[in-house]
Write a protein that holds these residues in place. Sequence first.
Motif, PDB file in Angstrom:
ATOM      1  N   GLN A  13       0.844  -1.184   0.000  1.00  0.00           N
ATOM      2  CA  GLN A  13       0.000   0.000   0.000  1.00  0.00           C
ATOM      3  C   GLN A  13       0.878   1.231   0.000  1.00  0.00           C
ATOM      4  OE1 GLN A  13      -2.569  -0.228   3.408  1.00  0.00           O
ATOM      5  NE2 GLN A  13      -3.930  -1.695   2.425  1.00  0.00           N
ATOM      6  N   LEU A  14       0.351   2.311  -0.534  1.00  0.00           N
ATOM      7  CA  LEU A  14       1.042   3.574  -0.610  1.00  0.00           C
ATOM      8  C   LEU A  14       0.115   4.658  -0.089  1.00  0.00           C
ATOM      9  CD1 LEU A  14       3.436   5.309  -1.727  1.00  0.00           C
ATOM     10  CD2 LEU A  14       2.168   5.387  -3.871  1.00  0.00           C
ATOM     11  N   LEU A  15       0.578   5.462   0.843  1.00  0.00           N
ATOM     12  CA  LEU A  15      -0.214   6.563   1.381  1.00  0.00           C
ATOM     13  C   LEU A  15       0.328   7.856   0.787  1.00  0.00           C
ATOM     14  CD1 LEU A  15      -2.310   7.644   3.397  1.00  0.00           C
ATOM     15  CD2 LEU A  15      -0.499   7.714   5.087  1.00  0.00           C
ATOM     16  N   VAL A  16      -0.537   8.626   0.159  1.00  0.00           N
ATOM     17  CA  VAL A  16      -0.146   9.883  -0.474  1.00  0.00           C
ATOM     18  C   VAL A  16      -0.858  11.017   0.240  1.00  0.00           C
ATOM     19  CG1 VAL A  16      -0.138  11.202  -2.619  1.00  0.00           C
ATOM     20  CG2 VAL A  16       0.131   8.719  -2.688  1.00  0.00           C
ATOM     21  N   LYS A  17      -0.089  11.965   0.765  1.00  0.00           N
ATOM     22  CA  LYS A  17      -0.673  13.122   1.439  1.00  0.00           C
ATOM     23  C   LYS A  17      -0.746  14.268   0.434  1.00  0.00           C
ATOM     24  CE  LYS A  17      -0.212  15.911   5.577  1.00  0.00           C
ATOM     25  NZ  LYS A  17       0.584  16.164   6.779  1.00  0.00           N
ATOM     26  N   VAL A  18      -1.938  14.820   0.242  1.00  0.00           N
ATOM     27  CA  VAL A  18      -2.170  15.850  -0.767  1.00  0.00           C
ATOM     28  C   VAL A  18      -2.479  17.169  -0.074  1.00  0.00           C
ATOM     29  CG1 VAL A  18      -3.636  16.492  -2.708  1.00  0.00           C
ATOM     30  CG2 VAL A  18      -3.059  14.095  -2.337  1.00  0.00           C
ATOM     31  N   SER A  19      -1.771  18.233  -0.468  1.00  0.00           N
ATOM     32  CA  SER A  19      -1.991  19.535   0.172  1.00  0.00           C
ATOM     33  C   SER A  19      -3.164  20.282  -0.452  1.00  0.00           C
ATOM     34  CB  SER A  19      -0.731  20.387   0.086  1.00  0.00           C
ATOM     35  OG  SER A  19      -0.392  20.610  -1.265  1.00  0.00           O
ATOM     36  N   ASP A  20      -3.437  20.046  -1.737  1.00  0.00           N
ATOM     37  CA  ASP A  20      -4.538  20.725  -2.418  1.00  0.00           C
ATOM     38  C   ASP A  20      -5.619  19.696  -2.737  1.00  0.00           C
ATOM     39  OD1 ASP A  20      -6.230  22.303  -3.884  1.00  0.00           O
ATOM     40  OD2 ASP A  20      -4.813  22.715  -5.499  1.00  0.00           O
TER      41      ASP A  20
END
Length: 79
Positions: A13-20
């Motif tokens: 699994q990959l967790l991606v944190k998005v600012s917008d």
Amino acid sequence: MEARTMTYPQEGQLLVKVSDISMLKDIKKAISMVRGVEKVTLPHRKRLSAYERSLRDLEEGRVYEAKDVDDLFKQCLEK
């Protein structure tokens, strides 16, 4: 001499944190196009009940007072 065999996990699994957050759908689409990606899901946000929203309004100072109904309508129409 015996050869060593390394095993790698078959899936991860990959967790991606998005600012917008407005770009979330585009990022989801781009990630799903990558070879090997099986599934892309977005976490579900807990929806607050009307009572919980009203408590949050109280905490954040979004409270209005009116003398009577006419005053209330006047305040609502001004905004």
